[in-house]
Design an enzyme around this catalytic site. Sequence first.
Site, short mmCIF file in Angstrom:
data_model
loop_
_atom_site.label_atom_id
_atom_site.label_comp_id
_atom_site.label_asym_id
_atom_site.label_seq_id
_atom_site.Cartn_x
_atom_site.Cartn_y
_atom_site.Cartn_z
N HIS A 114 3.63 1.06 11.70
CA HIS A 114 2.46 0.98 12.52
C HIS A 114 1.40 0.30 11.51
CE1 HIS A 114 5.05 4.45 12.75
NE2 HIS A 114 4.38 5.93 13.57
N ARG A 115 1.12 -0.03 10.85
CA ARG A 115 0.34 -0.21 10.68
C ARG A 115 -0.20 -1.60 10.72
NH1 ARG A 115 -2.90 -0.42 5.47
NH2 ARG A 115 -1.84 1.34 4.00
#
Lengths: 317, 201
Positions: B37-38
Amino acid sequence: MNMPASASPVPAPRTAPLPDKEQAARELTDIMARFTGYVGKRLPQDVLDKLAELRERETKPLAKVVYDSMFDNLEKADRLDRPCCQDTGALQYFVRAGAGFPLLGELKAILGDAVRQATKEAPLRHNAVETFVEKNTGTNTGTSIPWIDWEIVPDDDTCTIEVYMAGGGCSLPGAAKVLMPAAGYEGVVQFVFDVITSYGVNACPPLLVGVGVSTSVETAAMLSKRAILRPIGSHHPDPQAAKMEALMEKGLNDVGIGPQGMSGSASVMGVHIEASARHPSTIGVGVSVGCWAHRRGTIRFQPDLSYEILSHKGAVL
Amino acid sequence: MKKILTTPIKDEDIAGLHAGDVVYLNGLLVTCRDVGHRRLIELGQALPVDLRGNAIFHAGPIVVKDGDGWKIISIGPTTSMRMERFERDFIRETGVKLIVGKGGMGPETVEGCREHKALHAVFPGGCAVLAATQVERIERVEWLDLGMPEALWVCRVKEFGPLIISIDTQGNNLFETNKAEFNRLKVPAIAEISKEVRFIK
Ligand code: SF4
């Protein structure tokens, strides 16, 4: 005394371990590696019994769906010989060793080797990240991991080792705090309920809740961990503490968190309290949480390394 | 009768589903958690898997090499709330339709699911062998440089579930409702116990 001249009554000082000691160390490593892997795949009998009881009592449809999945999963884990939860935790060993146990001095190294072996053979997920270096060691070992807690018993030559797999989800709710005496035991209750109804919901309930009541933050925290190692259904020997355990168990169940926080007729598998004497000006309180997949195992060794598994019925390594 | 969703999932497949419904999944399910996600949202790295109409799983599996391919030993959900910071943007960027994890998610994810028609669902936590037996095969792996738990494992699944919908496309959030109820019930429970534990006299 009639002794041949060649026999010395004083044993010669040893500089290196005897070869049979090395072999014994290898044997103990192997047993502990297999036992550690076993604990990752099958839950102890007291936990199984409690889960079966809670499943039986459950009435809400979504909660039943979750209990069915849990038992289906346990059956598959056993049959396929695989870790029942993918998070096989950070390894912790609670050792209660007689001062005369022959491998006492070697035990720390043995447990490290056992973890490395179990990581490959079970297999276990790689869960040891070296702090500050921020690298996963890939072996489940690192600085002070496996974590080992020691209790030495005088005039004894046996060794009882408790294995605990501290998963991420169930370690996250852990909390400790020092209350002022004015907060009383009521403050302890409030603290436990706040932790469980907020962070406990994501820790895979039904939970085993350990509460430490002690003098400062670290002693309370350690006692709370010891509390979840006690078999489910056991009670604190002090009647007031036992009463508080029962009251909190009922109270938390009345909140009805249910399996996986789906809401249901129970929240916990039990509440255990461990306590020590404390400073008159403090009430240290700690909370540790075990998830439904409470992977704990107890094994007792005799000095000749014959062993008995106390936590799991009919276990074969 | 089992309600089964099949990828690619279309808006109309999920419009009628509600928080608390139980569904199963056929098709493509890709593991994606914290660093995945990051990388997309904060570091702007393109995701090497097209998620449009597909499903993601907040999970870090135990995988072993199996000849040229891979085999799942154990795969179970991790706490979804850790991805709350990214999920709304993640849904918008990827077109993912189903997010599977453990525990609830927060208001940002609820908004993302409402705006872009997506669901969050719970796979029972700790049931990792059950989940592994529902993975037919691993099609490929991406971002293996992140290590086994964080890599993107592209899985073909069959009747994967039970998946309990926790956030639907209409803004309902099962865990928010439950938590409000737990907080309401805890007040009398604490009061009741407190009366009985006045041991300091
Ligand atoms: S909380 Fe326990 S059962 Fe749930 S994922 Fe973590 S280790 Fe597994």
